[in-house]
Motif scaffolding. Structure first.
Motif, PDB file in Angstrom:
ATOM      1  N   LEU A  17       0.831  -1.201   0.000  1.00 14.55           N
ATOM      2  CA  LEU A  17       0.000   0.000   0.000  1.00 14.55           C
ATOM      3  C   LEU A  17       0.871   1.259   0.000  1.00 14.55           C
ATOM      4  O   LEU A  17       0.614   2.200  -0.752  1.00 14.55           O
ATOM      5  CB  LEU A  17      -0.944   0.006   1.204  1.00 14.55           C
ATOM      6  N   ALA A  18       1.911   1.268   0.820  1.00 10.67           N
ATOM      7  CA  ALA A  18       2.820   2.423   0.871  1.00 10.67           C
ATOM      8  C   ALA A  18       3.482   2.637  -0.488  1.00 10.67           C
ATOM      9  O   ALA A  18       3.605   3.772  -0.967  1.00 10.67           O
ATOM     10  CB  ALA A  18       3.864   2.227   1.952  1.00 10.67           C
ATOM     11  N   HIS A  19       3.897   1.545  -1.110  1.00 15.20           N
ATOM     12  CA  HIS A  19       4.522   1.640  -2.437  1.00 15.20           C
ATOM     13  C   HIS A  19       3.532   2.219  -3.455  1.00 15.20           C
ATOM     14  O   HIS A  19       3.884   3.109  -4.244  1.00 15.20           O
ATOM     15  CB  HIS A  19       5.002   0.263  -2.891  1.00 15.20           C
ATOM     16  N   LEU A  20       2.302   1.732  -3.445  1.00 13.66           N
ATOM     17  CA  LEU A  20       1.294   2.223  -4.386  1.00 13.66           C
ATOM     18  C   LEU A  20       0.959   3.697  -4.130  1.00 13.66           C
ATOM     19  O   LEU A  20       0.760   4.460  -5.083  1.00 13.66           O
ATOM     20  CB  LEU A  20       0.032   1.369  -4.305  1.00 13.66           C
ATOM     21  N   GLN A  21       0.919   4.098  -2.885  1.00 12.42           N
ATOM     22  CA  GLN A  21       0.646   5.502  -2.570  1.00 12.42           C
ATOM     23  C   GLN A  21       1.755   6.400  -3.114  1.00 12.42           C
ATOM     24  O   GLN A  21       1.483   7.455  -3.684  1.00 12.42           O
ATOM     25  CB  GLN A  21       0.493   5.693  -1.063  1.00 12.42           C
ATOM     26  N   ARG A  22       3.016   5.992  -2.936  1.00 12.86           N
ATOM     27  CA  ARG A  22       4.142   6.767  -3.485  1.00 12.86           C
ATOM     28  C   ARG A  22       4.043   6.842  -4.997  1.00 12.86           C
ATOM     29  O   ARG A  22       4.265   7.893  -5.607  1.00 12.86           O
ATOM     30  CB  ARG A  22       5.479   6.140  -3.080  1.00 12.86           C
ATOM     31  N   HIS A  23       3.704   5.723  -5.616  1.00 14.54           N
ATOM     32  CA  HIS A  23       3.595   5.674  -7.073  1.00 14.54           C
ATOM     33  C   HIS A  23       2.500   6.626  -7.569  1.00 14.54           C
ATOM     34  O   HIS A  23       2.701   7.363  -8.542  1.00 14.54           O
ATOM     35  CB  HIS A  23       3.313   4.242  -7.518  1.00 14.54           C
ATOM     36  N   VAL A  24       1.364   6.637  -6.914  1.00 17.47           N
ATOM     37  CA  VAL A  24       0.261   7.518  -7.301  1.00 17.47           C
ATOM     38  C   VAL A  24       0.675   8.978  -7.130  1.00 17.47           C
ATOM     39  O   VAL A  24       0.393   9.823  -7.988  1.00 17.47           O
ATOM     40  CB  VAL A  24      -1.016   7.193  -6.489  1.00 17.47           C
ATOM     41  N   GLU A  25       1.360   9.303  -6.053  1.00 19.84           N
ATOM     42  CA  GLU A  25       1.826  10.678  -5.837  1.00 19.84           C
ATOM     43  C   GLU A  25       2.800  11.105  -6.932  1.00 19.84           C
ATOM     44  O   GLU A  25       2.741  12.237  -7.431  1.00 19.84           O
ATOM     45  CB  GLU A  25       2.470  10.805  -4.461  1.00 19.84           C
ATOM     46  N   GLN A  27       2.930   9.903  -9.977  1.00 19.78           N
ATOM     47  CA  GLN A  27       2.148  10.071 -11.207  1.00 19.78           C
ATOM     48  C   GLN A  27       1.383  11.388 -11.186  1.00 19.78           C
ATOM     49  O   GLN A  27       1.315  12.074 -12.205  1.00 19.78           O
ATOM     50  CB  GLN A  27       1.171   8.912 -11.385  1.00 19.78           C
ATOM     51  N   ASP A  28       0.819  11.743 -10.055  1.00 18.78           N
ATOM     52  CA  ASP A  28       0.094  13.009  -9.946  1.00 18.78           C
ATOM     53  C   ASP A  28       1.007  14.192 -10.259  1.00 18.78           C
ATOM     54  O   ASP A  28       0.630  15.102 -11.000  1.00 18.78           O
ATOM     55  CB  ASP A  28      -0.500  13.184  -8.546  1.00 18.78           C
ATOM     56  N   ARG A  29       2.216  14.175  -9.697  1.00 18.56           N
ATOM     57  CA  ARG A  29       3.166  15.265  -9.958  1.00 18.56           C
ATOM     58  C   ARG A  29       3.533  15.327 -11.436  1.00 18.56           C
ATOM     59  O   ARG A  29       3.610  16.411 -12.027  1.00 18.56           O
ATOM     60  CB  ARG A  29       4.417  15.103  -9.093  1.00 18.56           C
ATOM     61  N   GLU A  30       3.769  14.175 -12.040  1.00 17.72           N
ATOM     62  CA  GLU A  30       4.155  14.141 -13.456  1.00 17.72           C
ATOM     63  C   GLU A  30       3.009  14.595 -14.359  1.00 17.72           C
ATOM     64  O   GLU A  30       3.225  15.343 -15.318  1.00 17.72           O
ATOM     65  CB  GLU A  30       4.611  12.733 -13.847  1.00 17.72           C
ATOM     66  N   ILE A  31       1.802  14.172 -14.054  1.00 15.66           N
ATOM     67  CA  ILE A  31       0.651  14.601 -14.845  1.00 15.66           C
ATOM     68  C   ILE A  31       0.468  16.111 -14.729  1.00 15.66           C
ATOM     69  O   ILE A  31       0.192  16.793 -15.721  1.00 15.66           O
ATOM     70  CB  ILE A  31      -0.620  13.841 -14.417  1.00 15.66           C
ATOM     71  N   TYR A  32       0.639  16.658 -13.538  1.00 18.29           N
ATOM     72  CA  TYR A  32       0.531  18.108 -13.351  1.00 18.29           C
ATOM     73  C   TYR A  32       1.608  18.827 -14.163  1.00 18.29           C
ATOM     74  O   TYR A  32       1.336  19.796 -14.858  1.00 18.29           O
ATOM     75  CB  TYR A  32       0.657  18.462 -11.868  1.00 18.29           C
ATOM     76  N   ARG A  33       2.859  18.322 -14.087  1.00 15.17           N
ATOM     77  CA  ARG A  33       3.969  18.938 -14.824  1.00 15.17           C
ATOM     78  C   ARG A  33       3.694  18.912 -16.321  1.00 15.17           C
ATOM     79  O   ARG A  33       3.893  19.904 -17.024  1.00 15.17           O
ATOM     80  CB  ARG A  33       5.275  18.205 -14.514  1.00 15.17           C
ATOM     81  N   GLN A  34       3.199  17.783 -16.826  1.00 13.41           N
ATOM     82  CA  GLN A  34       2.910  17.675 -18.253  1.00 13.41           C
ATOM     83  C   GLN A  34       1.749  18.587 -18.652  1.00 13.41           C
ATOM     84  O   GLN A  34       1.746  19.142 -19.747  1.00 13.41           O
ATOM     85  CB  GLN A  34       2.598  16.229 -18.620  1.00 13.41           C
ATOM     86  N   GLY A  35       0.784  18.753 -17.766  1.00 13.83           N
ATOM     87  CA  GLY A  35      -0.325  19.666 -18.041  1.00 13.83           C
ATOM     88  C   GLY A  35       0.159  21.103 -18.173  1.00 13.83           C
ATOM     89  O   GLY A  35      -0.275  21.838 -19.059  1.00 13.83           O
ATOM     90  N   GLU A  36       1.065  21.505 -17.277  1.00 15.92           N
ATOM     91  CA  GLU A  36       1.630  22.856 -17.346  1.00 15.92           C
ATOM     92  C   GLU A  36       2.431  23.037 -18.630  1.00 15.92           C
ATOM     93  O   GLU A  36       2.354  24.083 -19.279  1.00 15.92           O
ATOM     94  CB  GLU A  36       2.510  23.133 -16.113  1.00 15.92           C
ATOM     95  N   LEU A  37       3.201  22.030 -18.989  1.00 15.50           N
ATOM     96  CA  LEU A  37       3.979  22.090 -20.235  1.00 15.50           C
ATOM     97  C   LEU A  37       3.041  22.194 -21.436  1.00 15.50           C
ATOM     98  O   LEU A  37       3.279  23.000 -22.346  1.00 15.50           O
ATOM     99  CB  LEU A  37       4.867  20.851 -20.356  1.00 15.50           C
ATOM    100  N   LEU A  38       1.978  21.431 -21.434  1.00 12.72           N
ATOM    101  CA  LEU A  38       1.012  21.474 -22.530  1.00 12.72           C
ATOM    102  C   LEU A  38       0.372  22.859 -22.639  1.00 12.72           C
ATOM    103  O   LEU A  38       0.181  23.375 -23.746  1.00 12.72           O
ATOM    104  CB  LEU A  38      -0.060  20.397 -22.344  1.00 12.72           C
ATOM    105  N   LYS A  39       0.063  23.483 -21.519  1.00 14.49           N
ATOM    106  CA  LYS A  39      -0.502  24.842 -21.551  1.00 14.49           C
ATOM    107  C   LYS A  39       0.461  25.803 -22.238  1.00 14.49           C
ATOM    108  O   LYS A  39       0.053  26.614 -23.067  1.00 14.49           O
ATOM    109  CB  LYS A  39      -0.766  25.345 -20.128  1.00 14.49           C
ATOM    110  N   ARG A  40       1.758  25.709 -21.876  1.00 13.45           N
ATOM    111  CA  ARG A  40       2.745  26.602 -22.492  1.00 13.45           C
ATOM    112  C   ARG A  40       2.867  26.348 -23.989  1.00 13.45           C
ATOM    113  O   ARG A  40       2.969  27.282 -24.783  1.00 13.45           O
ATOM    114  CB  ARG A  40       4.099  26.452 -21.799  1.00 13.45           C
TER     115      ARG A  40
END
Length: 69
Positions: A17-25, A27-40
């Motif tokens: 569970l701890a491993h999956l929680q880290r993985h989801v976090e 992924q969330d950061r990467e998706i946010y970063r890619q969203g910001e890049l896409l906006k630019r």
């Protein structure tokens, strides 16, 4: 299942569970970063499109053949 086996199973599940929680976090950061890049990229693309339209609409661009033709 013996108490010791149950305890080990719980520990394994908590670890997974701890491993999956880290993985989801992550992924969330990467998706946010890619969203910001896409906006630019979209903003830059829109600016370039506007510049190209402005250049196409410009009246001061001569539409004649260069002298070497």
């Amino acid at each position: 299942m013996e108490p010791d086996e149950q305890q080990q199973a719980i520990i394994r599940l908590e670890s997974q569970l701890a491993h999956l929680q880290r993985h989801v976090e992550q992924q969330d950061r990467e998706i946010y970063r890619q969203g910001e890049l896409l906006k630019r990229v979209v903003q830059q693309s829109e600016k370039l499109r506007e510049r190209m339209e402005d250049m196409a609409d410009a009246k001061d661009i001569p539409n004649e053949r260069p002298p070497h033709y």
